[in-house]
Structure formats: structure tokens, C-alpha cells
Motif scaffolding. Structure first.
Motif, PDB file in Angstrom:
ATOM      1  N   MET A   1       0.775  -1.356  -0.004  1.00 53.02           N
ATOM      2  CA  MET A   1      -0.020   0.047  -0.113  1.00 53.02           C
ATOM      3  C   MET A   1       0.843   1.384   0.203  1.00 53.02           C
ATOM      4  O   MET A   1       1.650   1.373   0.885  1.00 53.02           O
ATOM      5  N   LYS A   2       0.717   2.052  -0.876  1.00 53.94           N
ATOM      6  CA  LYS A   2       1.356   3.365  -0.944  1.00 53.94           C
ATOM      7  C   LYS A   2       1.183   4.208   0.067  1.00 53.94           C
ATOM      8  O   LYS A   2       0.115   4.494   0.449  1.00 53.94           O
ATOM      9  N   THR A   3       2.300   4.544   0.620  1.00 58.14           N
ATOM     10  CA  THR A   3       2.275   5.335   2.150  1.00 58.14           C
ATOM     11  C   THR A   3       3.127   6.637   2.296  1.00 58.14           C
ATOM     12  O   THR A   3       4.268   6.662   1.810  1.00 58.14           O
ATOM     13  N   ILE A   4       2.491   7.493   3.014  1.00 54.72           N
ATOM     14  CA  ILE A   4       3.243   8.904   3.260  1.00 54.72           C
ATOM     15  C   ILE A   4       3.294   8.818   4.853  1.00 54.72           C
ATOM     16  O   ILE A   4       2.356   8.907   5.377  1.00 54.72           O
ATOM     17  N   VAL A   5       4.536   8.998   5.315  1.00 59.12           N
ATOM     18  CA  VAL A   5       4.790   9.428   6.609  1.00 59.12           C
ATOM     19  C   VAL A   5       4.742  10.833   6.813  1.00 59.12           C
ATOM     20  O   VAL A   5       5.837  11.555   6.313  1.00 59.12           O
ATOM     21  N   PHE A   6       4.068  11.318   7.852  1.00 62.25           N
ATOM     22  CA  PHE A   6       4.170  12.813   8.460  1.00 62.25           C
ATOM     23  C   PHE A   6       4.615  12.737   9.516  1.00 62.25           C
ATOM     24  O   PHE A   6       4.212  11.796  10.760  1.00 62.25           O
ATOM     25  N   ILE A   7       5.664  13.538   9.969  1.00 61.82           N
ATOM     26  CA  ILE A   7       6.264  13.752  11.298  1.00 61.82           C
ATOM     27  C   ILE A   7       5.619  15.194  11.921  1.00 61.82           C
ATOM     28  O   ILE A   7       6.042  16.153  11.467  1.00 61.82           O
ATOM     29  N   GLY A   8       4.756  14.725  12.935  1.00 63.40           N
ATOM     30  CA  GLY A   8       4.275  16.211  13.449  1.00 63.40           C
ATOM     31  C   GLY A   8       3.091  16.616  12.245  1.00 63.40           C
ATOM     32  O   GLY A   8       3.181  16.785  11.119  1.00 63.40           O
ATOM     33  N   THR A   9       2.109  17.207  13.065  1.00 61.11           N
ATOM     34  CA  THR A   9       1.053  18.276  12.408  1.00 61.11           C
ATOM     35  C   THR A   9       0.416  19.054  13.415  1.00 61.11           C
ATOM     36  O   THR A   9       0.654  18.965  14.787  1.00 61.11           O
ATOM     37  N   ASN A  10      -0.177  20.156  12.934  1.00 61.61           N
ATOM     38  CA  ASN A  10      -1.046  20.829  13.668  1.00 61.61           C
ATOM     39  C   ASN A  10      -2.681  20.654  13.386  1.00 61.61           C
ATOM     40  O   ASN A  10      -2.915  19.611  12.418  1.00 61.61           O
ATOM     41  N   LYS A  11      -3.553  20.947  14.098  1.00 63.57           N
ATOM     42  CA  LYS A  11      -4.902  20.292  14.015  1.00 63.57           C
ATOM     43  C   LYS A  11      -5.444  21.173  12.635  1.00 63.57           C
ATOM     44  O   LYS A  11      -6.244  20.338  11.964  1.00 63.57           O
ATOM     45  N   SER A  12      -5.130  22.288  12.305  1.00 61.46           N
ATOM     46  CA  SER A  12      -5.618  22.937  11.278  1.00 61.46           C
ATOM     47  C   SER A  12      -4.339  23.703  10.427  1.00 61.46           C
ATOM     48  O   SER A  12      -3.133  23.473  11.041  1.00 61.46           O
ATOM     49  N   GLY A  13      -4.494  24.100   9.257  1.00 64.01           N
ATOM     50  CA  GLY A  13      -3.402  25.130   8.908  1.00 64.01           C
ATOM     51  C   GLY A  13      -2.797  24.204   7.590  1.00 64.01           C
ATOM     52  O   GLY A  13      -3.182  22.929   7.198  1.00 64.01           O
ATOM     53  N   SER A  14      -1.450  24.734   7.033  1.00 60.08           N
ATOM     54  CA  SER A  14      -0.878  24.159   6.155  1.00 60.08           C
ATOM     55  C   SER A  14      -0.392  22.846   6.217  1.00 60.08           C
ATOM     56  O   SER A  14      -0.436  21.766   5.356  1.00 60.08           O
ATOM     57  N   SER A  15       0.026  22.323   7.474  1.00 64.70           N
ATOM     58  CA  SER A  15       0.485  20.973   7.943  1.00 64.70           C
ATOM     59  C   SER A  15      -0.699  20.014   7.604  1.00 64.70           C
ATOM     60  O   SER A  15      -0.557  18.665   7.311  1.00 64.70           O
ATOM     61  N   ARG A  16      -1.672  20.464   8.050  1.00 61.53           N
ATOM     62  CA  ARG A  16      -3.193  19.515   7.852  1.00 61.53           C
ATOM     63  C   ARG A  16      -3.606  19.445   6.767  1.00 61.53           C
ATOM     64  O   ARG A  16      -3.933  18.229   6.086  1.00 61.53           O
ATOM     65  N   ASP A  17      -3.494  20.644   6.048  1.00 63.07           N
ATOM     66  CA  ASP A  17      -3.676  20.673   4.380  1.00 63.07           C
ATOM     67  C   ASP A  17      -3.050  19.514   3.740  1.00 63.07           C
ATOM     68  O   ASP A  17      -3.428  18.774   2.726  1.00 63.07           O
ATOM     69  N   ALA A  18      -1.669  19.448   4.051  1.00 65.12           N
ATOM     70  CA  ALA A  18      -0.803  18.458   3.452  1.00 65.12           C
ATOM     71  C   ALA A  18      -1.356  17.114   3.552  1.00 65.12           C
ATOM     72  O   ALA A  18      -1.379  16.351   2.772  1.00 65.12           O
ATOM     73  N   ILE A  19      -1.866  16.639   4.794  1.00 68.14           N
ATOM     74  CA  ILE A  19      -2.223  15.412   5.182  1.00 68.14           C
ATOM     75  C   ILE A  19      -3.635  15.032   4.239  1.00 68.14           C
ATOM     76  O   ILE A  19      -3.566  14.081   3.684  1.00 68.14           O
ATOM     77  N   LYS A  20      -4.416  15.828   4.173  1.00 69.58           N
ATOM     78  CA  LYS A  20      -5.711  15.889   3.542  1.00 69.58           C
ATOM     79  C   LYS A  20      -5.291  15.775   2.031  1.00 69.58           C
ATOM     80  O   LYS A  20      -6.110  14.923   1.167  1.00 69.58           O
ATOM     81  N   ALA A  21      -4.115  16.330   1.442  1.00 69.61           N
ATOM     82  CA  ALA A  21      -3.915  16.290   0.181  1.00 69.61           C
ATOM     83  C   ALA A  21      -3.318  14.937  -0.144  1.00 69.61           C
ATOM     84  O   ALA A  21      -3.589  14.420  -1.156  1.00 69.61           O
ATOM     85  N   ALA A  22      -2.658  14.347   0.707  1.00 70.12           N
ATOM     86  CA  ALA A  22      -2.121  13.039   0.680  1.00 70.12           C
ATOM     87  C   ALA A  22      -3.162  11.944   0.406  1.00 70.12           C
ATOM     88  O   ALA A  22      -3.098  11.204  -0.265  1.00 70.12           O
ATOM     89  N   GLU A  23      -4.239  12.132   1.235  1.00 75.37           N
ATOM     90  CA  GLU A  23      -5.327  11.261   1.149  1.00 75.37           C
ATOM     91  C   GLU A  23      -6.192  11.334  -0.161  1.00 75.37           C
ATOM     92  O   GLU A  23      -6.463  10.309  -0.746  1.00 75.37           O
TER      93      GLU A  23
END
Length: 407
Positions: A1-23
Motif C-alpha cells: 500500500m502506497k504510504t506517506i509518513v508525516f512527522i508532526g502536524t497541527n490540527k489545522s493549517g498548512s500541515s493538516r492541508d498536506a495530510i488531506k492532500a495525501a489522502e
């Protein structure tokens, strides 16, 4: 399964936007976090498919072991990334370890510590006067060293979000600020910089194979009442052709000196007496609403584009602005427990308002702003002129009221 690992995030903002983009791109998303409260709020992270808690997210054997365990479980890791200080360098090292896309690791390392940045760029014309006070230096020695240089700005080298950044205009203010930082960070050096009086700008940058793309220049509105708190963002910034050309040349020169050839970063700069001066450089996209501001203006999801760069999927596309956007942040003038917030619906209904975001929950203790984390809501508006975008945002912001119970 293609996977992306994120080290840390905030609940909202650019870091969370990136996780949503990965999905959205079809990847299995794994989040390593050192924030226990995220597990209590697990249902608020539907875009995170697997959340792993580690008390220490530095580059260490435990983190590497957990990463390797993912591979053993059948996860095909295609990317390892962070949009959060101080984990950008950690993620870049993990990416190297896994044989993934190579970013400018040494440059990222320099960017994550303000003293490393200053020393590396010590002879660059964008660097202001500065002094580094060792943690063991006595107060009397430090006063003697800076007494003829006021006003000054005191910083902790690894602070972010305007935390632990103090403007001092007198020996008394320096003493109070110095002792405050000493108590909080007894083993840290203190970076002392000349105060640069001028308009401040954020420059969002993406670099791929040495090619620099200017993803945006944003003017900041800063409230100096308590600390250096940014309350407004205007995108795109309005600059003269000469000032913009000089900015491009200055940023290009800085990145070359930093040996930054692959990755993303943002610089904060002030235009002082016709010269661009570097306030700081950070190895990531700006947090908060920055990704939404750029996306509202251009239609481009910058966090997503940076993610693609990290995955080696494509080079970055040049951004062409479409409309003016203004984001206004709200703070409170006293400390108290939040009883309620009103006006969000009225603010959202105003023509031109694109988003109203309110962060705190009922019962949360709110404080006067001492860092960017003490901004509790924002209004984002768009229009055909910068003046109109700001007018709409400020009008909507007046509708939002915080009701606090004094402590």
C-alpha cells in the motif's frame, strides 16, 4: 500500500492541508505525533489512517524502528515529510535513510536554528547586525555588550511562531526580557538582533533541482503591543517593480549561499531604506491560513504541490495570481475562560468572505497574544483590489465576539 509518513502536524493549517492532500492523492497516511491530546481527539483526524505516538520525535533509533515496522506490515513508504518545526530536518534525514527523494538536508538543518542561519549568512548584505549571547554569560556582561545598540530584538534560536521573540527598547526592558528567557531556557543561547523598522513580507519558495519558484509574496500586518504577532496577511503584496526585482535578487542570493537546491521554505524579510533584510528563514511553508490564502487567490494548493515535489512526482508550476486576498486574525485583550463565541454566521454571510475559522472550544482558557498560537480566529476575504479585500475582512472580523469568564 502506497504510504506517506508525516512527522508532526497541527490540527489545522498548512500541515493538516498536506495530510488531506495525501489522502486525496490516494496514499495511506501515517502520522507520528508527540501530542497525546490528538489521541483523545482521534475522531477529528479522519484523513490520518494510522496515528503513532512517540514522546520523542527527534532522529533516533525508536523512530527508525517504527518506520521500519511499517514496511514490515506491508506499507510501501513513498514519502517522509514534515511541515512542522523542528521536524523538517528529521523527516529529510528519514527520507535519505529510506532512499527516497533527496532534499537539501544541510540547508534545512541550518534553517531550523536561527543562530546557524545568521552565522552561515554573516557576510551576506541581507543579514542585520546580531550578537549571540552564550547561556552561561552573566547579565552584567550582556548589558555591557548591548547597551549602545538599543532597540534590539531577543530570540531563542529554535523558537517559532513568534514565541520567545521580545522587542526591547531600554536596559530595563532588556534585563526583564533576558531574565525571562533565561528562566524558561536556562541552557540556550540568546540571539540578539538589531531592530529593523519597516514593512515585513513573507516569501514562499519552492526549489526543484536548483530552480527557484516564487510561490508568493505576502505583506504582513504586525501588532507590536505584546510581541511580534501577525494579525493580517495581504496577498499578493503590492510592490514597485524595482523593489520586487531587488527582492528576487536578494532571495536568490540567500538561497544560493544556503546551498538550498531542493525543498520548500519561506523567508520573512523587511524592506529597510531600500535594502531587503532577512528577519528569518524557515524550512517549510508558513503555517496557519497561508495555504488557504494562496489557494483562494490562485487556485493552487501549495501544500499539495510541495508534497508532490517531495514524492518526486513533478516539478513546480509557476503561480499566476488571480485575485487579492486578505486574512485577518483575531486575538483577545484579557485572559479568561471561554464562555461562548458569537458572530461567526454573520461574518460568513458577508459578501466576499471566503472563510471564517474559529479555533478554541468552550471552556478553553484564552490569553493575551504572546505567540502566534494565541490567535483564536481568522477571517479570509477575496476581492478585485487589495483595499476591498481588507475592508471586507475587517468588517467581518468585527462581527466575531469572544465572551470570557475572568480567572
Amino acid at each position: 500500500m502506497k504510504t506517506i509518513v508525516f512527522i508532526g502536524t497541527n490540527k489545522s493549517g498548512s500541515s493538516r492541508d498536506a495530510i488531506k492532500a495525501a489522502e486525496e492523492l490516494g496514499y495511506f497516511t501515517v502520522l507520528f505525533t508527540d501530542r497525546e491530546n490528538f489521541f483523545r481527539q482521534r475522531d477529528e483526524f479522519p484523513d490520518v489512517h494510522l496515528m503513532i505516538y512517540l514522546k520523542n520525535l527527534s532522529y533516533n533509533e525508536e523512530l527508525i524502528r517504527e518506520i521500519e515496522r511499517l514496511s514490515e506490515l506491508g506499507k510501501s513508504i513513498k514519502g517522509c515529510i514534515s511541515y512542522i518545526d523542528p521536524f523538517v530536518y528529521v523527516a529529510a534525514r528519514l527520507s535519505e535513510y529510506l532512499g527516497l527523494v533527496h532534499l537539501s538536508t544541510k540547508a534545512l538543518y541550518r534553517m531550523e536554528d536561527k543562530t546557524r542561519t545568521r552565522d552561515h549568512l554573516s557576510t551576506h548584505p541581507s543579514t542585520p547586525s546580531y550578537t549571540i549571547l552564550p547561556f552561561e554569560a552573566p547579565l552584567t556582561f550582556c548589558i555591557e555588550k548591548i547597551k549602545d545598540q538599543l532597540p534590539l530584538v531577543l530570540k531563542i534560536p529554535v523558537s517559532n511562531g513568534s514565541k520567545d521573540v521580545i522587542l526591547v527598547k531600554s536596559i530595563e526592558e532588556f534585563t526583564n526580557g533576558f531574565l525571562s528567557l533565561r528562566r524558561k531556557y536556562p541552557t540556550s543561547s540568546i540571539l540578539v538582533e538589531e531592530f529593523l523598522n519597516g514593512t515585513q513580507y513573507i516569501i514562499e519558495i519552492v526549489v526543484c533541482n536548483g530552480k527557484i519558484e516564487f510561490a508568493g509574496v505576502i505583506e504582513q500586518k504586525i501588532d507590536h503591543k505584546y510581541r511580534f504577532i501577525v494579525t493580517g496577511y495581504e496577498y499578493p503584496a503590492v510592490l514597485t517593480e524595482e523593489a520586487y526585482t531587488n527582492l528576487i535578487n536578494s532571495v536568490t542570493s540567500i538561497l544560493k549561499c544556503m546551498e538550498f537546491t531542493d525543498g520548500s521554505c519561506h523567508l520573512e524579510m523587511r524592506f529597510v531604506n531600500g535594502v531587503w533584510k532577512l528577519i528569518e528563514i524557515n524550512p517549510r511553508i508558513s503555517g496557519g491560513a497561508m495555504n488557504e490564502i494562496i489557494m483562494e487567490s490562485t487556485g493552487i494548493n501549495l501544500a499539495k504541490e510541495i508534497l508532490k515535489l517531495t514524492l518526486g512526482l513533478k516539478s513546480f508550476q509557476t503561480i499566476n495570481e488571480q485575485k487579492y486576498v486578505y486574512a485577518h486574525y483575531l486575538t483577545v485583550n484579557s485572559t479568561g475562560r471561554l464562555l461562548k463565541i458569537t458572530g461567526k454566521n454573520r461574518a460568513s454571510a458577508i459578501s466576499g468572505v471566503r472563510k471564517v475559522y474559529v479555533k478554541p472550544r468552550k471552556g478553553t482558557i484564552l490569553t493575551i497574544p504572546m505567540s502566534m498560537g494565541d490567535r483564536y480566529a481568522y477571517v479570509l476575504a477575496a476581492a478585485d483590489t487589495p483595499e476591498e479585500a481588507k475592508r471586507i475582512a475587517m468588517k467581518a472580523a468585527k462581527e466575531i465576539k469572544f465572551y470570557l469568564v475572568p480567572l
